[in-house]
Design a protein around this motif. Structure first.
Motif, PDB file in Angstrom:
ATOM      1  N   LEU A 206      76.849  56.396  -6.550  1.00 21.25           N
ATOM      2  CA  LEU A 206      76.543  56.271  -7.978  1.00 21.25           C
ATOM      3  C   LEU A 206      75.127  55.743  -8.203  1.00 21.25           C
ATOM      4  O   LEU A 206      74.404  56.226  -9.081  1.00 21.25           O
ATOM      5  CB  LEU A 206      77.561  55.356  -8.656  1.00 21.25           C
ATOM      6  N   THR A 207      74.717  54.754  -7.421  1.00 23.71           N
ATOM      7  CA  THR A 207      73.400  54.143  -7.639  1.00 23.71           C
ATOM      8  C   THR A 207      72.260  54.997  -7.088  1.00 23.71           C
ATOM      9  O   THR A 207      71.110  54.830  -7.504  1.00 23.71           O
ATOM     10  CB  THR A 207      73.340  52.738  -7.011  1.00 23.71           C
ATOM     11  N   ALA A 208      72.558  55.912  -6.160  1.00 20.80           N
ATOM     12  CA  ALA A 208      71.517  56.786  -5.603  1.00 20.80           C
ATOM     13  C   ALA A 208      71.275  58.012  -6.477  1.00 20.80           C
ATOM     14  O   ALA A 208      70.380  58.812  -6.206  1.00 20.80           O
ATOM     15  CB  ALA A 208      71.896  57.232  -4.194  1.00 20.80           C
ATOM     16  N   SER A 209      72.038  58.144  -7.534  1.00 22.01           N
ATOM     17  CA  SER A 209      71.985  59.353  -8.361  1.00 22.01           C
ATOM     18  C   SER A 209      70.680  59.488  -9.137  1.00 22.01           C
ATOM     19  O   SER A 209      70.121  58.504  -9.625  1.00 22.01           O
ATOM     20  CB  SER A 209      73.150  59.349  -9.350  1.00 22.01           C
ATOM     21  N   VAL A 210      70.215  60.731  -9.243  1.00 26.69           N
ATOM     22  CA  VAL A 210      69.062  61.047 -10.088  1.00 26.69           C
ATOM     23  C   VAL A 210      69.521  61.828 -11.322  1.00 26.69           C
ATOM     24  O   VAL A 210      68.698  62.330 -12.087  1.00 26.69           O
ATOM     25  CB  VAL A 210      68.011  61.869  -9.310  1.00 26.69           C
ATOM     26  N   PHE A 211      70.817  61.914 -11.507  1.00 22.67           N
ATOM     27  CA  PHE A 211      71.375  62.640 -12.650  1.00 22.67           C
ATOM     28  C   PHE A 211      71.137  61.856 -13.937  1.00 22.67           C
ATOM     29  O   PHE A 211      71.412  60.660 -14.013  1.00 22.67           O
ATOM     30  CB  PHE A 211      72.877  62.852 -12.446  1.00 22.67           C
ATOM     31  N   ASP A 212      70.624  62.532 -14.938  1.00 26.37           N
ATOM     32  CA  ASP A 212      70.361  61.917 -16.236  1.00 26.37           C
ATOM     33  C   ASP A 212      71.304  62.548 -17.252  1.00 26.37           C
ATOM     34  O   ASP A 212      71.134  63.701 -17.639  1.00 26.37           O
ATOM     35  CB  ASP A 212      68.902  62.147 -16.645  1.00 26.37           C
ATOM     36  N   LYS A 213      72.299  61.804 -17.674  1.00 28.27           N
ATOM     37  CA  LYS A 213      73.295  62.381 -18.571  1.00 28.27           C
ATOM     38  C   LYS A 213      72.738  62.669 -19.954  1.00 28.27           C
ATOM     39  O   LYS A 213      73.397  63.306 -20.772  1.00 28.27           O
ATOM     40  CB  LYS A 213      74.517  61.471 -18.678  1.00 28.27           C
ATOM     41  N   GLU A 214      71.515  62.212 -20.222  1.00 31.91           N
ATOM     42  CA  GLU A 214      70.879  62.516 -21.493  1.00 31.91           C
ATOM     43  C   GLU A 214      70.066  63.809 -21.434  1.00 31.91           C
ATOM     44  O   GLU A 214      69.580  64.287 -22.456  1.00 31.91           O
ATOM     45  CB  GLU A 214      69.961  61.361 -21.905  1.00 31.91           C
ATOM     46  N   VAL A 215      69.900  64.355 -20.237  1.00 29.13           N
ATOM     47  CA  VAL A 215      69.079  65.554 -20.069  1.00 29.13           C
ATOM     48  C   VAL A 215      69.875  66.709 -19.470  1.00 29.13           C
ATOM     49  O   VAL A 215      69.695  67.860 -19.846  1.00 29.13           O
ATOM     50  CB  VAL A 215      67.854  65.249 -19.170  1.00 29.13           C
ATOM     51  N   ASN A 216      70.768  66.379 -18.543  1.00 33.27           N
ATOM     52  CA  ASN A 216      71.478  67.412 -17.796  1.00 33.27           C
ATOM     53  C   ASN A 216      72.922  67.568 -18.255  1.00 33.27           C
ATOM     54  O   ASN A 216      73.554  66.610 -18.697  1.00 33.27           O
ATOM     55  CB  ASN A 216      71.451  67.081 -16.304  1.00 33.27           C
ATOM     56  N   CYS A 217      73.419  68.768 -18.102  1.00 28.58           N
ATOM     57  CA  CYS A 217      74.797  69.076 -18.477  1.00 28.58           C
ATOM     58  C   CYS A 217      75.771  68.386 -17.527  1.00 28.58           C
ATOM     59  O   CYS A 217      75.595  68.422 -16.305  1.00 28.58           O
ATOM     60  CB  CYS A 217      75.009  70.588 -18.449  1.00 28.58           C
ATOM     61  N   ALA A 218      76.803  67.789 -18.075  1.00 23.51           N
ATOM     62  CA  ALA A 218      77.794  67.071 -17.272  1.00 23.51           C
ATOM     63  C   ALA A 218      78.762  67.998 -16.560  1.00 23.51           C
ATOM     64  O   ALA A 218      79.598  67.539 -15.781  1.00 23.51           O
ATOM     65  CB  ALA A 218      78.577  66.100 -18.151  1.00 23.51           C
ATOM     66  N   MET A 219      78.639  69.290 -16.797  1.00 22.87           N
ATOM     67  CA  MET A 219      79.505  70.244 -16.118  1.00 22.87           C
ATOM     68  C   MET A 219      78.779  70.995 -15.002  1.00 22.87           C
ATOM     69  O   MET A 219      79.356  71.275 -13.962  1.00 22.87           O
ATOM     70  CB  MET A 219      80.077  71.254 -17.122  1.00 22.87           C
ATOM     71  N   CYS A 220      77.490  71.318 -15.222  1.00 24.40           N
ATOM     72  CA  CYS A 220      76.749  72.089 -14.214  1.00 24.40           C
ATOM     73  C   CYS A 220      75.564  71.319 -13.639  1.00 24.40           C
ATOM     74  O   CYS A 220      74.921  71.793 -12.702  1.00 24.40           O
ATOM     75  CB  CYS A 220      76.268  73.415 -14.798  1.00 24.40           C
ATOM     76  N   ALA A 221      75.257  70.158 -14.199  1.00 28.24           N
ATOM     77  CA  ALA A 221      74.169  69.281 -13.734  1.00 28.24           C
ATOM     78  C   ALA A 221      72.782  69.858 -13.974  1.00 28.24           C
ATOM     79  O   ALA A 221      71.792  69.322 -13.490  1.00 28.24           O
ATOM     80  CB  ALA A 221      74.335  68.938 -12.255  1.00 28.24           C
ATOM     81  N   ALA A 222      72.688  70.944 -14.728  1.00 27.43           N
ATOM     82  CA  ALA A 222      71.395  71.576 -14.978  1.00 27.43           C
ATOM     83  C   ALA A 222      70.980  71.423 -16.435  1.00 27.43           C
ATOM     84  O   ALA A 222      71.773  71.030 -17.294  1.00 27.43           O
ATOM     85  CB  ALA A 222      71.454  73.054 -14.602  1.00 27.43           C
ATOM     86  N   ILE A 223      69.712  71.739 -16.705  1.00 29.79           N
ATOM     87  CA  ILE A 223      69.229  71.707 -18.084  1.00 29.79           C
ATOM     88  C   ILE A 223      69.626  72.990 -18.805  1.00 29.79           C
ATOM     89  O   ILE A 223      70.081  72.963 -19.942  1.00 29.79           O
ATOM     90  CB  ILE A 223      67.700  71.525 -18.113  1.00 29.79           C
ATOM     91  N   LYS A 224      69.472  74.112 -18.105  1.00 24.47           N
ATOM     92  CA  LYS A 224      69.872  75.395 -18.684  1.00 24.47           C
ATOM     93  C   LYS A 224      71.215  75.821 -18.099  1.00 24.47           C
ATOM     94  O   LYS A 224      71.500  75.552 -16.934  1.00 24.47           O
ATOM     95  CB  LYS A 224      68.818  76.466 -18.398  1.00 24.47           C
ATOM     96  N   PRO A 225      72.034  76.510 -18.878  1.00 21.77           N
ATOM     97  CA  PRO A 225      73.329  76.971 -18.376  1.00 21.77           C
ATOM     98  C   PRO A 225      73.156  77.961 -17.233  1.00 21.77           C
ATOM     99  O   PRO A 225      72.143  78.662 -17.161  1.00 21.77           O
ATOM    100  CB  PRO A 225      73.965  77.658 -19.598  1.00 21.77           C
ATOM    101  N   PRO A 226      74.118  78.039 -16.323  1.00 22.33           N
ATOM    102  CA  PRO A 226      74.053  79.014 -15.231  1.00 22.33           C
ATOM    103  C   PRO A 226      73.919  80.430 -15.779  1.00 22.33           C
ATOM    104  O   PRO A 226      74.579  80.797 -16.749  1.00 22.33           O
ATOM    105  CB  PRO A 226      75.394  78.829 -14.516  1.00 22.33           C
ATOM    106  N   GLY A 227      73.036  81.212 -15.177  1.00 23.17           N
ATOM    107  CA  GLY A 227      72.872  82.593 -15.599  1.00 23.17           C
ATOM    108  C   GLY A 227      71.934  82.785 -16.767  1.00 23.17           C
ATOM    109  O   GLY A 227      71.768  83.906 -17.257  1.00 23.17           O
TER     110      GLY A 227
END
Length: 351
Positions: A283-304
């Protein structure tokens, strides 16, 4: 190695979506939310978070472990290969609960975290556990598909990995080039390890020679490999082999290139404690930003998404403030409009 799992449709939909473009990334800043047309209620929620209302990592972990499995992203951890990362879902982190069997994904992720902490990214190569298993247990025809032609092993001093035995057990693999020694350590026992390490030395020696034949790689070909024995504490239950493997890897990395002394406890209480420590590291090593990235795909833009696509519909969970692409939630425009009339919770927060 980032993966995208097929998202599940959420529970009854209620809340408003920002309907923003990529230029308007979700933010906890109240001013940003106002610009996005968010309600005053959501703005107040953001202010509460800014004042320290967020759970600390330990409390967050407790909450995550108490909930049933979901495919919501809880952590994104970079690997030693630039641009690659592990996407850790809620269901993944829950395998670290006491008496659960760790997945290969979680173990390998922890290897990369430990290597990063010890600043060993250019000194120890972390070999994918599937490839290690192929080299040790599969036929030559399949091994030839895993030549790792882009890897120059001469640039490293060692390899650490682990292998799955019979789909029910993990063993630790350590290859020290400076000692010309390979260790295959079984968390469940210290007996018969020499023979297994000798066999691993032969298998990898053949593998390095095969790389020379297939892709003209000569690194580590001229080393006369031998098997070694690494004494270690033995697991005392039937499901902590993955935890012990992680502890072995951690000990190796902490003193590399010296030979480590495997001193750690394996009682039920000690394993439960180590599981929590390992989970918190993820959890502490994460670079995931829940304010920027999708909580389902972890990306900014949807897959495809196509390159020229500028508009992306998002929706925010009122309980945890995570943002999700409506596309990843399989939420059509009708459901999106229905979600605007009340509160909406993501699958992690749905009761």
């Amino acid at each position: 190695m980032q993966k995208t799992k097929t998202p599940k449709a959420p529970a009854p939909l209620k809340k408003q979506a920002p309907g923003q473009t990529e230029a308007h990334i979700p933010s906890q800043d109240p001013k940003d939310k106002a610009r996005q047309g968010q309600s005053s209620e959501m703005t107040e929620h953001a202010e509460d978070d800014a004042q320290g209302g967020k759970l600390d990592a330990s409390s967050e972990l407790t909450a995550l472990w108490e909930k049933k499995d979901t495919e919501v992203v809880v952590s994104v951890v970079p690997t030693q290969i630039r641009g690659n990362s592990f996407t850790i879902y809620h269901s993944d982190i829950r395998t670290l609960r006491p008496h659960q069997w760790l997945t290969g994904k979680i173990i390998e992720c922890l290897f990369h975290i430990h290597a990063n902490k010890c600043k060993l990214g250019t000194r120890i190569y972390i070999l994918n556990h599937y490839t290690a298993g192929v080299i040790l247990f599969r036929k030559r025809e399949e091994v030839r598909k895993h030549t790792l032609s882009k890897i120059q092993f001469d640039s490293y001093g060692a390899i650490v990995s682990f292998v799955n035995v019979g789909n029910i057990h993990w063993t630790f693999l350590y290859i020290n080039a400076e000692e010309s020694t390979m260790y295959l350590a079984d968390p469940a026992r210290n007996s018969a390890v020499q023979a297994e390490s000798d066999n691993a030395a032969k298998k990898f020696s053949d593998y390095f020679k095969m790389r020379r034949t297939c892709c003209s790689k000569t690194d580590w070909v001229d080393i006369t490999w031998k098997g070694g024995v690494m004494k270690h504490p033995v697991q005392q239950d039937g499901n902590s082999c993955g935890v012990v493997v992680c502890m072995m890897a951690k000990k190796v990395m902490e003193v590399f290139p010296k030979t480590p002394k495997m001193t750690f406890g394996t009682t039920t209480r000690e394993m439960a404690h180590q599981r929590k420590v390992l989970a918190l590291e993820i959890l502490t090593a994460s670079v995931f930003d829940k304010e920027v990235n999708c909580a389902m795909c972890a990306a900014i833009k949807p897959p495809g998404s196509v390159t020229h696509q500028t508009h992306t519909d998002w929706i925010q969970c009122d309980s945890c403030s995570r943002w999700c692409h409506t596309q990843c939630l399989q939420m059509d425009q009708k459901c999106l409009k229905e979600a605007q009339v009340g509160d909406w919770d993501c699958s992690l927060c749905t009761k």
